[in-house]
Design a protein around this motif. Structure first.
Motif, PDB file in Angstrom:
ATOM      1  N   VAL A 128      -2.769   5.416  -6.939  1.00 15.60           N
ATOM      2  CA  VAL A 128      -4.134   5.547  -6.421  1.00 15.60           C
ATOM      3  C   VAL A 128      -4.523   7.025  -6.337  1.00 15.60           C
ATOM      4  O   VAL A 128      -5.624   7.415  -6.702  1.00 15.60           O
ATOM      5  CB  VAL A 128      -4.274   4.864  -5.042  1.00 15.60           C
ATOM      6  CG1 VAL A 128      -5.521   5.336  -4.326  1.00 15.60           C
ATOM      7  CG2 VAL A 128      -4.307   3.351  -5.220  1.00 15.60           C
ATOM      8  N   ASN A 188       0.814  -1.218   0.000  1.00 22.94           N
ATOM      9  CA  ASN A 188       0.000   0.000   0.000  1.00 22.94           C
ATOM     10  C   ASN A 188       0.843   1.263   0.000  1.00 22.94           C
ATOM     11  O   ASN A 188       0.409   2.305  -0.490  1.00 22.94           O
ATOM     12  CB  ASN A 188      -0.954  -0.001   1.194  1.00 22.94           C
ATOM     13  CG  ASN A 188      -2.101  -0.955   0.985  1.00 22.94           C
ATOM     14  OD1 ASN A 188      -2.541  -1.162  -0.145  1.00 22.94           O
ATOM     15  ND2 ASN A 188      -2.564  -1.579   2.054  1.00 22.94           N
ATOM     16  N   THR A 237      -2.420  -2.096  -8.033  1.00 18.37           N
ATOM     17  CA  THR A 237      -1.807  -3.210  -7.321  1.00 18.37           C
ATOM     18  C   THR A 237      -0.839  -3.958  -8.224  1.00 18.37           C
ATOM     19  O   THR A 237       0.279  -4.285  -7.828  1.00 18.37           O
ATOM     20  CB  THR A 237      -2.892  -4.180  -6.812  1.00 18.37           C
ATOM     21  OG1 THR A 237      -3.850  -3.430  -6.083  1.00 18.37           O
ATOM     22  CG2 THR A 237      -2.305  -5.254  -5.925  1.00 18.37           C
ATOM     23  N   LYS A 250      -7.833   0.464  -8.360  1.00 20.56           N
ATOM     24  CA  LYS A 250      -7.053  -0.267  -7.376  1.00 20.56           C
ATOM     25  C   LYS A 250      -6.371  -1.505  -7.958  1.00 20.56           C
ATOM     26  O   LYS A 250      -5.231  -1.805  -7.648  1.00 20.56           O
ATOM     27  CB  LYS A 250      -7.996  -0.664  -6.230  1.00 20.56           C
ATOM     28  CG  LYS A 250      -7.332  -1.321  -5.059  1.00 20.56           C
ATOM     29  CD  LYS A 250      -6.872  -0.287  -4.043  1.00 20.56           C
ATOM     30  CE  LYS A 250      -6.210  -1.011  -2.882  1.00 20.56           C
ATOM     31  NZ  LYS A 250      -6.265  -0.304  -1.638  1.00 20.56           N
TER      32      LYS A 250
END
Ligand SMILES: Nc1ncnc2c1ncn2[C@@H]1O[C@H](COP(=O)(O)OP(=O)(O)OP(=O)(O)O)[C@@H](O)[C@H]1O
Ligand SMILES: [Mg+2]
Lengths: 290, 291
Positions: B127, B120, B137, B133
């Motif tokens: 993001v 993250n 990722t 998302k």
């Protein structure tokens, strides 16, 4: 060659020995802690029982453990003049929870808003300090006069008490946010709302959660005091009734019940704390407790 | 891969498209930059004075100078986090006013989010640019692989070593394929071996993306080994003292090896003799101030 292998075996043996003795030391320590805890409870409660039994302390004023137990049993079997204990307890819990939720939300939102805005916090800061220094519990009387004997004023008083605890922590938490992290998301193009979502709130969360522990205690106090001041139901009413009939044992019994509720809430808050703050490095004491 | 990250490139200018090298949008022009701070006592303190410097698109520019001379301050003005007191910074011909688009910044202090996992921490860049998302990722996983941290996605920063944290920061800085990369003593706190490895990694990644780089360091070897251009700043209030062009051929190869080349030693010696006076003066300044 053989001596090397023997050496290795010896080292392994020593290591196993070390581990075993460390485990023994930990077990022994834990045992002694529990012995101490139980001993302390026996001394305090037993002493109370003994002193009142012997007449050195008047049990008419100070109650007696066995009598408290009897009152407790009576509360749950016979109920009270205002319905069963469950009914009353449920009302008090609803008031406390309502106040807790409202106060926490208001405290978090205002704390974060004021904490992140220099100008606003400079303007409003002194007033908040003044309001904080007045004895807020007295507001209970005003709320009851203004809003009657229903649940509203109880929720309100609980919320006011909770608000200040949570507010100050959220405010402080926002002030302590690492400016580097804020610069970091700002460079990445974050809007003010995104800065709050990604940095300010998670960072202040440590402080906010810490305040929730004491905040629930305050919610209960707010609800109880407001009930003592004037109510038709609730544990506070039972307490004030018992006070009126010179019955300390029932007051103690109610204290025990409320303490159990608070401990239960504390447990849930700890669970929340664990799941929200699982990113934190274990504190030194946790790390030591192998 | 490059095409994926190009999609997420920030920057509104039409000239700004893909891989930094030769891209006019990546030129940094600093003109007469001065920054004064207000001290708590209400006095003004001049941190940098009249700094002028141009970094060509795709160029790797190192800044060295005594401590407290205003290197971090200069970077803060380029990023747009602070406003200059006088002079200006332009990026791609546009005067910086507010956060500059397409800039990545590796801070002097650790700036990973302790409450975010490694994954993250890396994917926050895309993001915030509005990348879905799932795509973000994928991109982040790819970057973690590039910096050698596959398998550490779910760790929290406090569970990593100092060197690993720097790698995460590097992945987070490069994932948006920035036109401009600002690095403030990124490898300052690392041991010699880890530092060499990270320097090699940085060079490789930089050669792939070719952003313009402003790289602050106290380590002359590092400056010479990595940069096309080394800028020396004077002691406080900082201004540009000297600019050295580093004409070592690219790709540079292993930074450990290049250190022994004759030309390297020659350049390093020149730069050190220029810097030495400033360091001595800065030391006397601070010693005098505290006396
Ligand atoms: N916000 C601020 N307010 C007042 N003074 C500041 C501020 N930021 C920096 N300074 C001062 O400006 C000068 C330059 O600071 P800066 O951080 O740019 O130095 P630096 O060259 O990066 O040093 P180092 O190599 O030690 O990191 C220092 O003397 C510092 O005290
Ligand atoms: Mg600095």
């Amino acid at each position: 060659m053989t001596s090397l292998a023997q050496n290795a075996a010896l080292v392994r043996e020593q290591e196993a020995e070390l581990k075993a003795s460390a485990r023994r030391a930990v077990t022994l320590r834990k045992t002694w802690i529990w012995v101490g805890r139980i001993l302390l409870a026996v001394i305090v409660i037993g002493g109370w029982q003994w002193f009142t039994e012997a007449g050195w302390v008047d049990k008419f004023f100070f109650g007696q453990p066995t009598e408290v137990w009897n009152s407790l049993v009576k509360l749950f079997t016979d109920g009270t003049a205002f319905g069963s204990i469950w009914e009353n307890l449920w009302i008090t819990i609803q008031e406390a929870l309502g106040g807790f939720v409202v106060g926490t939300l208001a405290g978090v939102i205002l704390g974060i808003l004021l904490g992140s805005n220099r100008y606003l916090s400079d303007v409003v800061g002194p007033y908040i300090r003044i309001v904080n220094s007045i004895p807020r519990i007295v507001l209970g009387s005003i709320f009851i006069v203004a809003f009657g004997l229903g649940m509203g004023p109880k929720v309100l008083l609980a919320a006011v008490l909770v608000f200040f605890v949570v507010f100050f922590n959220a405010f402080q938490g926002v002030r302590e946010v690492d400016q580097n992290l804020i610069s970091n998301v700002r460079v990445l193009g974050a809007s003010p709302l995104q800065v709050a979502m990604h940095v300010t709130i998670p960072s202040a969360m440590t402080w906010i959660i810490a305040s929730l522990h004491s905040a629930f205690g305050f919610a209960i106090i707010g609800a109880l005091v407001a009930e003592v001041l004037g109510a038709q139901h609730g544990v506070g009413l039972i307490i004030s009734q018992a006070q009126g009939t010179f019955d300390p044992n029932t007051v103690y019994a109610c204290m025990v019940i409320i303490a159990a509720v608070t401990l239960g809430a504390e447990y849930f808050i700890s669970l929340l704390e664990h799941s929200l703050l699982k990113w934190r490095p274990p504190s030194r004491s946790e790390a030591q407790a192998i | 891969m490059t095409t994926v990250s190009e999609l997420h490139r920030r920057g509104g200018t039409p000239t700004d498209h893909g891989g930094g090298g030769g891209d006019e949008g990546a030129r940094i022009e600093i003109h007469g930059l001065t920054k004064r701070y207000l001290t708590p006592k209400g006095e003004t303190f001049t941190a940098i004075r009249d700094v002028s410097l141009t970094v060509e698109p795709g160029q790797f520019c190192a800044i060295v100078g005594p401590t407290g001379c205003g290197k971090s301050t200069t970077l803060a003005q380029v990023s747009g986090l602070e406003h200059p007191s006088a002079g200006s910074v332009s990026v791609g011909g546009k005067v910086v006013d507010g956060i500059t688009n397409g800039v990545s910044y590796m801070f002097q202090a650790d700036a990973l989010f302790p409450w975010k996992t490694v994954l993250n921490n890396v994917l926050i860049g895309p993001v915030l640019l509005g990348t879905p998302k799932r795509e973000a990722t994928e991109l982040a996983m790819d970057w973690l692989r590039r910096v050698g941290l596959s398998g550490f996605e779910d760790r929290y920063p406090h569970q990593l070593s100092g060197g690993m944290r720097k790698r995460v920061a590097m992945a987070a800085a490069l994932i948006n394929n920035p036109r401009i990369l600002l690095m403030d003593e990124p490898f300052g706190a690392l041991d010699v071996q880890t530092k060499a490895i990270m320097q090699n990694e940085l060079l490789q990644l930089w050669e792939g993306l070719r952003p313009s780089v402003l790289f602050i360091t106290h380590d002359l070897d590092e400056a010479v080994a990595l940069a096309d251009k080394v800028v020396i700043m004077t002691s406080s209030p900082g201004t540009i003292k000297n600019v050295f062009d580093i004409d070592l051929p690219r790709p540079r190869g292993d930074v450990q090896q290049i250190r022994h080349e004759e030309r390297f030693l020659e350049l390093q010696g020149q730069i050190w003799s220029s810097l030495k006076d400033e360091v001595t003066r800065a030391y006397k300044q601070t010693a005098g101030a505290s006396a």
